[in-house]
Design a protein around this motif. Sequence first.
Motif, PDB file in Angstrom:
ATOM      1  N   ASN A 229      -6.548  -7.970  24.519  1.00 10.45           N
ATOM      2  CA  ASN A 229      -8.048  -6.548  24.978  1.00 10.45           C
ATOM      3  C   ASN A 229      -8.685  -6.551  23.510  1.00 10.45           C
ATOM      4  OD1 ASN A 229      -6.487  -4.889  26.755  1.00 10.45           O
ATOM      5  ND2 ASN A 229      -4.738  -4.699  25.303  1.00 10.45           N
ATOM      6  N   SER A 230      -9.568  -5.845  23.305  1.00 15.27           N
ATOM      7  CA  SER A 230     -10.682  -5.667  22.385  1.00 15.27           C
ATOM      8  C   SER A 230     -10.198  -5.154  21.634  1.00 15.27           C
ATOM      9  CB  SER A 230     -12.473  -5.201  23.229  1.00 15.27           C
ATOM     10  OG  SER A 230     -13.236  -5.362  21.950  1.00 15.27           O
ATOM     11  N   GLN A 231     -10.614  -5.287  20.034  1.00 17.74           N
ATOM     12  CA  GLN A 231     -10.302  -4.531  19.467  1.00 17.74           C
ATOM     13  C   GLN A 231     -11.369  -4.303  17.959  1.00 17.74           C
ATOM     14  OE1 GLN A 231      -8.003  -2.530  19.535  1.00 17.74           O
ATOM     15  NE2 GLN A 231      -6.675  -3.321  20.721  1.00 17.74           N
ATOM     16  N   THR A 232     -11.969  -3.465  17.378  1.00 16.95           N
ATOM     17  CA  THR A 232     -12.816  -3.537  16.872  1.00 16.95           C
ATOM     18  C   THR A 232     -12.192  -3.823  15.262  1.00 16.95           C
ATOM     19  OG1 THR A 232     -13.912  -1.357  17.792  1.00 16.95           O
ATOM     20  CG2 THR A 232     -14.372  -1.597  15.569  1.00 16.95           C
ATOM     21  N   VAL A 233     -12.734  -4.650  14.465  1.00 15.85           N
ATOM     22  CA  VAL A 233     -11.838  -4.842  12.865  1.00 15.85           C
ATOM     23  C   VAL A 233     -13.462  -5.521  12.106  1.00 15.85           C
ATOM     24  CG1 VAL A 233     -11.213  -6.873  12.191  1.00 15.85           C
ATOM     25  CG2 VAL A 233     -10.850  -6.718  14.283  1.00 15.85           C
ATOM     26  N   TYR A 234     -12.821  -4.327  11.098  1.00 18.78           N
ATOM     27  CA  TYR A 234     -13.458  -3.988   9.870  1.00 18.78           C
ATOM     28  C   TYR A 234     -13.746  -5.166   8.910  1.00 18.78           C
ATOM     29  CZ  TYR A 234     -15.119   0.595  11.998  1.00 18.78           C
ATOM     30  OH  TYR A 234     -15.683   1.581  12.753  1.00 18.78           O
ATOM     31  N   SER A 235     -14.603  -5.994   8.575  1.00 20.49           N
ATOM     32  CA  SER A 235     -13.870  -6.727   7.108  1.00 20.49           C
ATOM     33  C   SER A 235     -14.682  -6.120   5.592  1.00 20.49           C
ATOM     34  CB  SER A 235     -15.076  -8.545   7.814  1.00 20.49           C
ATOM     35  OG  SER A 235     -13.988  -7.842   8.755  1.00 20.49           O
ATOM     36  N   PHE A 236     -14.399  -6.917   4.881  1.00 21.87           N
ATOM     37  CA  PHE A 236     -15.140  -6.162   3.540  1.00 21.87           C
ATOM     38  C   PHE A 236     -16.248  -6.785   3.261  1.00 21.87           C
ATOM     39  CE2 PHE A 236     -10.035  -5.392   2.453  1.00 21.87           C
ATOM     40  CZ  PHE A 236     -10.297  -4.874   2.701  1.00 21.87           C
ATOM     41  N   THR A 237     -17.089  -6.589   2.601  1.00 18.47           N
ATOM     42  CA  THR A 237     -19.072  -7.566   1.982  1.00 18.47           C
ATOM     43  C   THR A 237     -19.060  -7.104   0.692  1.00 18.47           C
ATOM     44  OG1 THR A 237     -20.040  -5.434   3.158  1.00 18.47           O
ATOM     45  CG2 THR A 237     -19.575  -6.985   4.439  1.00 18.47           C
ATOM     46  N   ASN A 238     -18.234  -6.866  -0.093  1.00 21.40           N
ATOM     47  CA  ASN A 238     -18.740  -6.315  -1.219  1.00 21.40           C
ATOM     48  C   ASN A 238     -16.868  -6.165  -1.693  1.00 21.40           C
ATOM     49  OD1 ASN A 238     -20.071  -5.978  -3.598  1.00 21.40           O
ATOM     50  ND2 ASN A 238     -21.283  -3.998  -3.070  1.00 21.40           N
ATOM     51  N   THR A 239     -16.788  -6.704  -3.177  1.00 20.69           N
ATOM     52  CA  THR A 239     -15.320  -6.850  -3.152  1.00 20.69           C
ATOM     53  C   THR A 239     -15.322  -6.640  -4.919  1.00 20.69           C
ATOM     54  OG1 THR A 239     -14.752  -9.482  -3.214  1.00 20.69           O
ATOM     55  CG2 THR A 239     -13.710  -7.623  -1.521  1.00 20.69           C
ATOM     56  N   LYS A 240     -14.614  -6.260  -5.000  1.00 21.01           N
ATOM     57  CA  LYS A 240     -13.716  -6.382  -6.846  1.00 21.01           C
ATOM     58  C   LYS A 240     -12.632  -7.304  -6.803  1.00 21.01           C
ATOM     59  CE  LYS A 240     -16.551  -3.326  -9.286  1.00 21.01           C
ATOM     60  NZ  LYS A 240     -16.890  -1.875  -9.871  1.00 21.01           N
ATOM     61  N   ALA A 241     -12.281  -8.153  -7.763  1.00 24.20           N
ATOM     62  CA  ALA A 241     -10.831  -9.184  -8.230  1.00 24.20           C
ATOM     63  C   ALA A 241     -10.080  -7.950  -9.048  1.00 24.20           C
ATOM     64  CB  ALA A 241     -11.160 -10.337  -9.009  1.00 24.20           C
ATOM     65  N   PHE A 242      -9.064  -8.266  -9.145  1.00 29.58           N
ATOM     66  CA  PHE A 242      -7.588  -7.324  -9.320  1.00 29.58           C
ATOM     67  C   PHE A 242      -7.982  -7.330 -11.064  1.00 29.58           C
ATOM     68  CE2 PHE A 242      -4.009  -6.522 -10.978  1.00 29.58           C
ATOM     69  CZ  PHE A 242      -4.035  -4.635 -11.002  1.00 29.58           C
ATOM     70  N   SER A 243      -7.739  -6.453 -11.630  1.00 30.02           N
ATOM     71  CA  SER A 243      -8.574  -7.190 -13.246  1.00 30.02           C
ATOM     72  C   SER A 243      -7.587  -6.023 -14.566  1.00 30.02           C
ATOM     73  CB  SER A 243     -10.261  -6.943 -14.355  1.00 30.02           C
ATOM     74  OG  SER A 243      -9.887  -7.321 -15.109  1.00 30.02           O
TER      75      SER A 243
ATOM     76  N   LEU B 146     -11.188   5.150  -8.434  1.00 30.68           N
ATOM     77  CA  LEU B 146      -9.914   4.199  -7.617  1.00 30.68           C
ATOM     78  C   LEU B 146      -9.542   3.922  -8.477  1.00 30.68           C
ATOM     79  CD1 LEU B 146      -9.251   3.201  -5.328  1.00 30.68           C
ATOM     80  CD2 LEU B 146     -10.847   1.627  -5.099  1.00 30.68           C
ATOM     81  N   LEU B 147      -7.973   3.441  -9.061  1.00 32.82           N
ATOM     82  CA  LEU B 147      -7.170   2.401  -9.440  1.00 32.82           C
ATOM     83  C   LEU B 147      -6.186   1.946  -7.901  1.00 32.82           C
ATOM     84  CD1 LEU B 147      -7.446   5.042 -11.252  1.00 32.82           C
ATOM     85  CD2 LEU B 147      -5.743   4.607 -12.424  1.00 32.82           C
ATOM     86  N   ARG B 148      -6.063   0.846  -8.743  1.00 37.01           N
ATOM     87  CA  ARG B 148      -5.220   0.168  -8.106  1.00 37.01           C
ATOM     88  C   ARG B 148      -3.843  -0.323  -8.957  1.00 37.01           C
ATOM     89  NH1 ARG B 148      -9.788  -4.212  -6.647  1.00 37.01           N
ATOM     90  NH2 ARG B 148      -9.874  -4.748  -8.365  1.00 37.01           N
ATOM     91  N   ILE B 149      -2.362   0.149  -7.462  1.00 39.69           N
ATOM     92  CA  ILE B 149      -1.053  -0.609  -8.514  1.00 39.69           C
ATOM     93  C   ILE B 149      -1.384  -2.301  -8.376  1.00 39.69           C
ATOM     94  CG2 ILE B 149       0.344   0.564  -9.130  1.00 39.69           C
ATOM     95  CD1 ILE B 149      -1.291   1.833 -10.277  1.00 39.69           C
ATOM     96  N   GLN B 150      -0.388  -2.577  -9.025  1.00 34.97           N
ATOM     97  CA  GLN B 150       0.745  -4.249  -8.749  1.00 34.97           C
ATOM     98  C   GLN B 150       1.956  -3.904  -9.406  1.00 34.97           C
ATOM     99  OE1 GLN B 150      -0.894  -7.869 -10.796  1.00 34.97           O
ATOM    100  NE2 GLN B 150      -0.786  -8.656  -8.936  1.00 34.97           N
ATOM    101  N   PRO B 151       3.038  -3.987  -8.856  1.00 35.19           N
ATOM    102  CA  PRO B 151       3.197  -3.912  -7.586  1.00 35.19           C
ATOM    103  C   PRO B 151       2.782  -2.883  -6.572  1.00 35.19           C
ATOM    104  CG  PRO B 151       5.467  -4.164  -8.277  1.00 35.19           C
ATOM    105  CD  PRO B 151       4.568  -4.101  -9.361  1.00 35.19           C
TER     106      PRO B 151
ATOM    107  N   TYR C  77      -2.281  -1.465 -14.071  1.00 32.45           N
ATOM    108  CA  TYR C  77      -3.370  -1.578 -12.671  1.00 32.45           C
ATOM    109  C   TYR C  77      -4.981  -1.528 -13.420  1.00 32.45           C
ATOM    110  CZ  TYR C  77      -4.658   1.707 -17.201  1.00 32.45           C
ATOM    111  OH  TYR C  77      -4.956   2.065 -18.444  1.00 32.45           O
ATOM    112  N   ASP C  78      -6.123  -1.383 -12.438  1.00 36.12           N
ATOM    113  CA  ASP C  78      -7.019  -1.228 -12.842  1.00 36.12           C
ATOM    114  C   ASP C  78      -7.437   0.058 -12.123  1.00 36.12           C
ATOM    115  OD1 ASP C  78      -7.739  -2.461  -9.988  1.00 36.12           O
ATOM    116  OD2 ASP C  78      -8.684  -3.994 -11.107  1.00 36.12           O
ATOM    117  N   ILE C  79      -9.248  -0.666 -12.787  1.00 36.27           N
ATOM    118  CA  ILE C  79     -10.006   1.456 -12.228  1.00 36.27           C
ATOM    119  C   ILE C  79     -11.576   0.325 -11.870  1.00 36.27           C
ATOM    120  CG2 ILE C  79     -11.189   3.329 -12.688  1.00 36.27           C
ATOM    121  CD1 ILE C  79      -9.249   3.441 -15.187  1.00 36.27           C
ATOM    122  N   PRO C  80     -11.268  -0.170 -10.591  1.00 29.53           N
ATOM    123  CA  PRO C  80     -12.570  -0.624  -9.696  1.00 29.53           C
ATOM    124  C   PRO C  80     -13.976  -0.244 -10.107  1.00 29.53           C
ATOM    125  CG  PRO C  80     -11.257  -0.357  -8.174  1.00 29.53           C
ATOM    126  CD  PRO C  80     -10.701   0.105  -9.457  1.00 29.53           C
TER     127      PRO C  80
END
Length: 262
Positions: free
Chosen positions: A14-28, A163-168, A201-204
């Motif tokens: 079945n055909s599915q729509t997939v969105y992919s990243f083009t402009n990312t930032k590494a977790f810091s 936006l904040l990113r949390i690990q784990p 955490y980081d703040i991208p």
Amino acid sequence: MRLHVEEQYDHEDNSQTVYSFTNTKAFSPISVISTEVLEEVFEFAFGMSFGGQGYHRNHRAGGIDRRRNGQIFADTFQGKLAEFALWDFFISNNLEVPKPDTEMYEEGIWDTSDFEYKDIKIAVKSTKSYGQLMLLESEDWNDEGLYIPNLNTGNELYHYFILLRIQPFTQSILLENRCLFNDIIDKDSLKELIMQQEYSYDIPGYITNRNLVQLIENNYFIPQGAYLNVIHEKNKMDADNYYIQTGHMHPINRLIKILQNL
């Protein structure tokens, strides 16, 4: 910059729509979150989920999935942890903002904003450490970038979104320990599981309300049912969302200077 969009075929052809990243930032990572904060946030998240002491909707705006208590706990814990992390970051930059609210509200009672500094309202969004999108559920925002649940209250305008990113990632911890989809759980066992983690955490970056309006106007939009990066159930969008990629967001230090100069 938009996500890349293409049609791919799943295992049933079945055909599915997939969105992919083009402009990312590494977790810091900026800092490690203290044990005291983890304990306070745990009590809040447990009360809002397994404890049944407050109201937290069991679905996303426009979403179709109904969340179990384990999922509500994970989402609540993640979101409130991000607020405390940002609060600590603000304080370390000499911005005196109130401590995050851990009051357990009943249904129909909403926070006016995550943070307010000199009449500037700030929304906090969070994701996993490898997340690359700020997502805003489209049913929550009108064309003027106003928060629909707060319309006509004087609290519908958010000036900034951070936006904040949390690990784990708390959802992953609960999933690995087979309790993400539980509706009941032993509180002490869950607390032990959470407290043995070291959260950082980081703040991208951040966006402005004007940026949000531009995202809406230019249809930076991922529809419900589409996939992020790969065709996998965990990557399937549960609700319609506006988006911006981390690599396209403003650096947080710019906002700190703006607020310090108010």
